[in-house]
Design an enzyme around this catalytic site. Structure first.
Site, mmCIF file in Angstrom:
data_model
loop_
_atom_site.group_PDB
_atom_site.id
_atom_site.type_symbol
_atom_site.label_atom_id
_atom_site.label_comp_id
_atom_site.label_asym_id
_atom_site.label_seq_id
_atom_site.Cartn_x
_atom_site.Cartn_y
_atom_site.Cartn_z
ATOM 1 N N ARG A 188 0.796 -1.211 0.000
ATOM 2 C CA ARG A 188 0.000 0.000 0.000
ATOM 3 C C ARG A 188 0.841 1.280 0.000
ATOM 4 O O ARG A 188 0.329 2.380 -0.183
ATOM 5 C CB ARG A 188 -0.886 -0.006 1.239
ATOM 6 C CG ARG A 188 -2.299 0.369 0.930
ATOM 7 C CD ARG A 188 -3.062 0.631 2.213
ATOM 8 N NE ARG A 188 -4.348 1.236 1.910
ATOM 9 C CZ ARG A 188 -5.033 1.953 2.767
ATOM 10 N NH1 ARG A 188 -4.575 2.160 3.969
ATOM 11 N NH2 ARG A 188 -6.188 2.470 2.410
ATOM 12 N N ARG B 248 0.536 3.913 -2.835
ATOM 13 C CA ARG B 248 -0.624 4.749 -3.141
ATOM 14 C C ARG B 248 -0.291 6.234 -3.023
ATOM 15 O O ARG B 248 0.482 6.653 -2.165
ATOM 16 C CB ARG B 248 -1.792 4.327 -2.243
ATOM 17 C CG ARG B 248 -2.225 5.264 -1.177
ATOM 18 C CD ARG B 248 -3.117 4.555 -0.189
ATOM 19 N NE ARG B 248 -2.827 5.057 1.136
ATOM 20 C CZ ARG B 248 -3.743 5.611 1.939
ATOM 21 N NH1 ARG B 248 -4.997 5.666 1.578
ATOM 22 N NH2 ARG B 248 -3.409 6.082 3.115
ATOM 23 N N HIS C 182 8.540 19.745 27.545
ATOM 24 C CA HIS C 182 7.975 19.323 28.832
ATOM 25 C C HIS C 182 7.268 17.981 28.685
ATOM 26 O O HIS C 182 6.969 17.545 27.571
ATOM 27 C CB HIS C 182 6.981 20.358 29.343
ATOM 28 C CG HIS C 182 5.674 20.390 28.587
ATOM 29 N ND1 HIS C 182 5.558 20.897 27.304
ATOM 30 C CD2 HIS C 182 4.435 19.955 28.917
ATOM 31 C CE1 HIS C 182 4.297 20.797 26.893
ATOM 32 N NE2 HIS C 182 3.590 20.214 27.850
ATOM 33 N N GLN D 275 4.369 15.199 31.004
ATOM 34 C CA GLN D 275 3.376 15.161 32.063
ATOM 35 C C GLN D 275 3.560 13.889 32.876
ATOM 36 O O GLN D 275 4.085 12.892 32.382
ATOM 37 C CB GLN D 275 1.973 15.199 31.476
ATOM 38 C CG GLN D 275 1.715 16.449 30.654
ATOM 39 C CD GLN D 275 0.242 16.619 30.324
ATOM 40 O OE1 GLN D 275 -0.606 16.543 31.202
ATOM 41 N NE2 GLN D 275 -0.062 16.828 29.066
ATOM 42 N N PHE E 6 -3.334 8.131 9.699
ATOM 43 C CA PHE E 6 -4.552 8.294 10.477
ATOM 44 C C PHE E 6 -4.990 6.930 11.006
ATOM 45 O O PHE E 6 -5.183 6.004 10.211
ATOM 46 C CB PHE E 6 -5.660 8.876 9.605
ATOM 47 C CG PHE E 6 -5.461 10.327 9.273
ATOM 48 C CD1 PHE E 6 -6.022 11.312 10.064
ATOM 49 C CD2 PHE E 6 -4.697 10.714 8.178
ATOM 50 C CE1 PHE E 6 -5.834 12.651 9.775
ATOM 51 C CE2 PHE E 6 -4.501 12.056 7.882
ATOM 52 C CZ PHE E 6 -5.076 13.028 8.678
ATOM 53 N N MET E 7 -5.130 6.828 12.310
ATOM 54 C CA MET E 7 -5.681 5.606 12.898
ATOM 55 C C MET E 7 -7.175 5.872 13.078
ATOM 56 O O MET E 7 -7.607 6.384 14.113
ATOM 57 C CB MET E 7 -5.012 5.299 14.237
ATOM 58 C CG MET E 7 -3.551 4.927 14.117
ATOM 59 S SD MET E 7 -3.319 3.245 13.436
ATOM 60 C CE MET E 7 -1.555 2.991 13.773
ATOM 61 N N TYR F 182 -11.130 1.910 10.013
ATOM 62 C CA TYR F 182 -10.810 0.496 10.127
ATOM 63 C C TYR F 182 -10.020 0.227 11.409
ATOM 64 O O TYR F 182 -10.281 -0.748 12.122
ATOM 65 C CB TYR F 182 -10.002 0.005 8.917
ATOM 66 C CG TYR F 182 -9.867 -1.509 8.906
ATOM 67 C CD1 TYR F 182 -10.944 -2.311 8.522
ATOM 68 C CD2 TYR F 182 -8.701 -2.134 9.309
ATOM 69 C CE1 TYR F 182 -10.844 -3.700 8.541
ATOM 70 C CE2 TYR F 182 -8.594 -3.519 9.329
ATOM 71 C CZ TYR F 182 -9.669 -4.301 8.942
ATOM 72 O OH TYR F 182 -9.571 -5.669 8.973
HETATM 73 O O1 G1P Z 1 -8.285 4.600 2.394
HETATM 74 P P1 G1P Z 1 -8.218 6.019 2.873
HETATM 75 O O2 G1P Z 1 -9.577 6.623 3.113
HETATM 76 O O3 G1P Z 1 -7.375 6.885 2.020
HETATM 77 O O4 G1P Z 1 -7.465 5.897 4.281
HETATM 78 C C1 G1P Z 1 -7.970 6.266 5.521
HETATM 79 O O5 G1P Z 1 -8.694 5.183 6.102
HETATM 80 C C2 G1P Z 1 -7.949 3.990 6.318
HETATM 81 C C3 G1P Z 1 -8.852 2.994 7.041
HETATM 82 O O6 G1P Z 1 -9.335 3.479 8.271
HETATM 83 C C4 G1P Z 1 -6.682 4.277 7.146
HETATM 84 O O7 G1P Z 1 -5.898 3.108 7.178
HETATM 85 C C5 G1P Z 1 -5.874 5.416 6.548
HETATM 86 O O8 G1P Z 1 -4.804 5.727 7.421
HETATM 87 C C6 G1P Z 1 -6.777 6.637 6.369
HETATM 88 O O9 G1P Z 1 -6.066 7.711 5.808
HETATM 89 O O1 G1P Z 2 -1.325 18.475 27.191
HETATM 90 P P1 G1P Z 2 -2.734 18.621 27.664
HETATM 91 O O2 G1P Z 2 -3.305 19.956 27.342
HETATM 92 O O3 G1P Z 2 -2.912 18.248 29.124
HETATM 93 O O4 G1P Z 2 -3.635 17.546 26.906
HETATM 94 C C1 G1P Z 2 -3.211 16.625 25.958
HETATM 95 O O5 G1P Z 2 -2.772 15.427 26.588
HETATM 96 C C2 G1P Z 2 -3.754 14.741 27.369
HETATM 97 C C3 G1P Z 2 -3.147 13.462 27.885
HETATM 98 O O6 G1P Z 2 -2.715 12.613 26.845
HETATM 99 C C4 G1P Z 2 -5.015 14.466 26.550
HETATM 100 O O7 G1P Z 2 -6.018 13.967 27.407
HETATM 101 C C5 G1P Z 2 -5.532 15.723 25.853
HETATM 102 O O8 G1P Z 2 -6.606 15.383 25.009
HETATM 103 C C6 G1P Z 2 -4.391 16.342 25.049
HETATM 104 O O9 G1P Z 2 -4.826 17.536 24.431
#
Ligand code: G1P
Ligand code: G1P
Lengths: 350, 350
Positions: free
Chosen positions: A28, A31, A164, A166, A315-316, A319
């Site tokens: 893939r 693409r 920083h 957390q 992007f996760m 799917y």
């Molecule tokens: O096939 P698309 O729409 O380009 O791809 C999108 O959806 C897929 C399935 O959730 C993901 O794996 C890709 O990371 C996202 O960009």
């Molecule tokens: O750095 P922040 O403003 O505390 O917040 C960030 O980290 C947090 C912990 O992963 C998440 O819950 C928030 O959604 C993200 O914006």
């Protein structure tokens, strides 16, 4: 039919720490991309009223000291408070709520807002590690889990580019370490050895997923990596179970390998590489003692979202959320690309 | 100490479908936001060379027909192919790979690239549902799992605003449905009833998490929701186990409730609300028969990322990735906000 090639043919791989599978679809990579691109991370303007700076006044009116190394303070908008009333005992198995106590802290790595780990000296990073250990020692006495994590870059929800992390400590064992605890315990019961110690032994033989190595640590792309350039930091000696088990030589070498790995990350796409990272070790709390968790090996985890360039991330989504994580390039390909990156930071080259 | 108030005091809630916990920190709503904001979803320019349009020529040179309703074609860059060689049998428990076969399709909902579900008619959405059922019937004969999902909006990795979804069918049961299968089976063995049927019965009594309801369906914010405005669509009659079990009245009413829910979503922040959504029902495959999975209840899942406005989303990053999902407003507060949204789309008001 052709013979199987991991770099050509889709397959699934098992993550023994999470008891989950990953779909690997290397074909893939071919693409084209026409989707969303992120603002290049480099372009974040430094905020003159930055509340994390040495000497700055924060939202609650408190003034930071003129710190010169690390600085830890309570999160002004904590997700976890120390004292809250307990929810009523659930009267239905499908509506279970339970008490959550905890505390959230912010830790600055350096007084300079434009600094990042790969640009800091090994000595400065060692100071960060020493402070992490102090925090773990203090909070680990009272809390079951102390999660140290860094969200780096706007794309990872980081609202302030000042270097920083957390620290969120909780009375409960969160999902991820709860599953890891179970998987490592089951492996130990079955094979009499620690899962990650066995795993690392194999990786040091096979070599194809190793990114960089020093006298005490290995950075590698795990066989089951979900994010494109996901890595793990593993100690090669003494089998520390918690960060508090590290000896002096391991601390300094950890600073060194963090700097090396993050330099390679930045050099991959010539940008300040965004990620979420954090540390996992055996659970803590008042009943825990050094050496009580031989099924655990302390380790670091880097989860960076970038896939193709400084602006195109993986992007996760659909799917991945509803079915299973999917990756394009193989972990071996990712390791090779990172191995090939220079250990001199691109900003230090001119 | 004060008495417990879910809208004031942090707590953890159990998700019985995933065997996971969620941290709810409602007091955190009060925090200001200075992090990344997204480009308003509305501003995506329509692409004149859009490959999903009726009559357009796609990357592989194939021309779409001048379709007038739905249109399904094979994904030009599929993550899953039908024929691939099998990986060798693993010789170590920590390095397990296994065969993955499958197919990926794209399904357009409508010929008009500016259309979205809430703006389509109930009749047009019913045509989408009928085609989903056709696809499930065909692919479900050969594959263990058929994941229908829609990524909507650039922030959800959607590379084309044309109304469409994807269908990924696989020879393996992916993680999410595998865990859901186990959790529902265990509940059924223990209580002799389906988990989601029992759950829905309670929700219809308690009413506080219901967003909208019609003669056949309920849209609600689950008690264990992780995303701020996450919802589930559940059937109130006949306990269908798979989408292929729906009767005519359920199909039309499903189109109606999808339109209602998505209209409320768009009205919440006056934007085309981004989300990933999809359908989960009992696993399929050649050995499966209607009615064979009484532990399952067919349902829809909407996972929208927005938190505060059309441009400020919830980031599931450091703590969420390494420890546990965390949410700010309670599911009951989210349900109330959505309930209060109009059922007439803001674009149809002038
Ligand atoms: O096939 P698309 O729409 O380009 O791809 C999108 O959806 C897929 C399935 O959730 C993901 O794996 C890709 O990371 C996202 O960009
Ligand atoms: O750095 P922040 O403003 O505390 O917040 C960030 O980290 C947090 C912990 O992963 C998440 O819950 C928030 O959604 C993200 O914006």
């Amino acid at each position: 039919m052709q013979t199987f090639e991991a770099t050509e043919h889709q397959h699934v791989r098992y993550n023994p720490l999470k008891d989950e599978w990953i779909l690997v679809s290397p074909h893939r990579c071919k693409r084209p991309w026409s989707g969303q691109t992120e603002q290049a991370p480099e372009e974040q303007p430094p905020d003159p009223n930055n509340p994390l700076k040495a000497g700055a006044t924060r939202a609650n009116g408190q003034k930071n000291p003129n710190y010169t190394s690390t600085y830890v303070f309570p999160n002004d908008f904590p997700a976890l408070l120390e004292r809250v009333p307990e929810p009523p005992t659930p009267d239905h198995p499908l509506f279970q709520a339970s008490q959550a106590k905890g505390t959230c802290r912010v830790m600055c790595f350096h007084p300079d807002s434009t600094m990042t780990i790969p640009l800091m000296s090994v000595q400065e990073i060692t100071a960060v590690i020493n402070e992490w250990i102090n925090q773990l020692e203090e909070l680990g006495r009272r809390y079951t889990w102390v999660q140290i994590f860094e969200n780096k870059g706007a794309v990872m929800g980081c609202s302030n580019p000042h270097p920083h992390c957390q620290i969120w400590a909780s009375s409960f064992l969160p999902n991820e370490p709860r599953v890891k605890e179970r998987c490592q315990r089951e492996y130990y019961t079955k094979f009499g050895k620690s899962l990650l110690v066995d795993y690392l032994e194999q990786e040091l033989k096979q070599k194809e997923r190793i990114v960089v190595q020093n006298s005490e640590w290995v950075a590698l792309v795990p066989y089951w990596a979900a994010w494109p350039y996901e890595t793990m930091l593993l100690p090669t000696r003494n089998n520390p179970q918690r960060m508090t088990d590290l000896n002096e030589s391991q601390k300094v070498a950890l600073a060194d390998i963090m700097k090396l790995l993050c330099t390679k990350y930045d050099n991959l796409f010539n940008c300040s590489f965004p990620y979420s990272m954090g540390w996992h070790g055996a659970p803590t709390g008042s009943s825990k003692k050094p050496g009580d968790s031989p099924h655990w090996l302390f380790h670091g985890i880097y989860l960076p979202p970038l896939l193709r360039s400084a602006t195109v991330k993986k992007f996760m989504v659909g799917y991945e959320m509803l079915a299973q994580p999917q990756r394009d390039l193989t972990p071996e390909q990712a390791a090779q690309k990172l191995r090939e990156c220079d250990v001199v930071h691109y900003k230090n080259k001119k």
